[in-house]
Every structure is written in C-alpha cells, then in structure tokens.
Design a protein around this motif. Structure first.
Motif: not given
Length: 255
Positions: A99-106, A112-118
C-alpha cells in the motif's frame, strides 16, 4: 464518470471533482487515508451494508490461487484479501501486502498479526506506478478499491503487467458505473448525502468520504478500464458486474 484513459497526457488530474496538479494528488489522497485508516473496516461494513465481503469472496474465487504461489495484494489496505491468500498459498507461498499509505499498511499489519498470520506475509510500502519488484515475479495481482486513487492509472497497469509472470492474472475490483438509471439515481443520492453524513458521525470526517464518492464517479467505466488493461498489455480481458454495476471485477492475463 471519466472516459479519458490517458492521464499521462495531462498536467492536472482529478482529485474527486476537483482538478489538481499531478504531484499534489498523491499527498491529498494520502491525507484522506491517513484520516480514515482507523475506521476503515467499520466504515466499509456500514457503507456497503456488509456486501463488500461478498465482492471480495468472488474476487478470491477468480484468482484461482494455489499452494506455493506468490501473490501481490496491491493497495491492500487492512488486509482482507491478504488474510485469505495467506491460507491458500500455504507455508511455501508468499503474499505481499502493499500500500502507498503507511497508516493503512500499519492497520493491516496489526490486524493480520493479531490473527496469527505471520509466516508467509510481507509488507511493502509501494507506489503502484513504480512497483519495487522484479520482472515476472507474481502469479497473481489484485488491486481492490485502490485503482481509482492512483494518479497515473495507465502507468500503474503497465507496472503490474511487468511484475506478473507469463500466465499470471490481474484482478481489479473497483466501484464502477451502475447499469440501471433508477439504481444510478439512488446511488447518487446515497453517495453524496448519506455517505458523507456517515463519515462525519463514525469517523468524524465528512470531507474524506465526500472525496471517496467523487473519486468513484471520476473512475473509468467498465469498457474504458477494459481497454486500458488491454493497452497495458493484458490479454483476454473481461469484466463482471456485481450489484447492478455498482462494482465491477476486471480480469486480465499476461501471455
């Protein structure tokens, strides 16, 4: 709705209904998504009455993703498609959420990390017009509700073509032109009156959601986008209207 595909021939570009210098659009779009990032998922559900989940499910089905593949979820925002792709490609595959936008990417990374997808997901801040990936790298690229915010759409489509493998496919899910006049009128009423009000109440930002409504109207219609994809090098380009053409899914291959 815009029918002018050659953005590179112009000194100015649309920011909603306003014309701005090209270099200014990137920053103004960034400001919009910095503003809405934290409420993006909530507003998606409210704005579409949850139907966006069906649109995205159909998008996943058209991707025909298999184990071990490399997938680019471009303008992937908060990672709805990335989460499903991660399951489909397995441990030997790779999904890049860009994504070009760092806020959206964060927001997407945290979700996704909260879902355990790493294990098989990487995050890249990238401009669709100049993708920082090797030639012939991805099996599939998706861009979901992001192409209309790109300054030079033709350049972005050529960039996507470059990084796709031969035989790979591009899937563009985007708001488009409703096919029925009554639906079009109701959609206009909703977009320009209800949507900004919801943005003000939920996200304390009516201006950003007014821009989003305007950006939809300025986006190329179904046949124009089909031709743009063909001009960028994609073959066997076709599209499928969903919800009466409010949204269209475009599919093209690199041969």
């Amino acid at each position: 709705m815009s029918n002018k595909p050659h953005d590179q021939d112009r000194d100015t570009i649309d920011f909603g209904f306003e014309q701005v210098p090209k270099q200014e659009k990137v920053n103004r779009v960034a400001d919009v998504f910095h503003s809405v990032a934290d409420k993006y998922d909530v507003m998606n559900d409210l704005m579409s009455f949850g139907i966006h989940r069906i649109w995205k499910k159909l998008t996943i089905e058209h991707c025909s993703v298999r184990k071990g593949q490399k997938i680019l979820d471009l303008a992937g925002g908060t990672g709805d498609l990335t989460a499903k792709f991660s399951e489909l490609v397995g441990d030997d595959g790779l999904v890049i959420l860009a994504d070009i936008n760092d806020s959206m990417l964060k927001v997407g990374r945290d979700k996704l990390r909260d879902k355990g997808l790493i294990k098989n997901i990487e995050y890249v801040q990238a401009n669709a017009e100049a993708l920082p990936f090797p030639d012939n790298y991805f099996d599939c690229i998706t861009i979901s509700f992001g192409l209309r915010n790109v300054t030079d759409k033709d350049k972005a489509l050529r960039s996507m073509w470059r990084v796709l493998k031969p035989g790979g496919r591009l899937i563009v899910l985007e708001f488009s032109k409703p096919q029925y006049s009554l639906l079009n009128k109701a959609y206009d009423l909703y977009s320009f009156h209800v949507l900004p009000f919801m943005g003000k109440v939920v996200a304390n930002d009516s201006d950003s959601y007014r821009y989003l409504a305007e950006s939809i109207r300025m986006h190329p219609d179904q046949n124009t986008l089909k031709q743009m994809m063909t001009d960028a090098g994609f073959g066997d380009v076709k599209y499928y209207n969903m919800t009466g053409g409010i949204v269209a899914l475009h599919l093209g291959f690199k041969f």
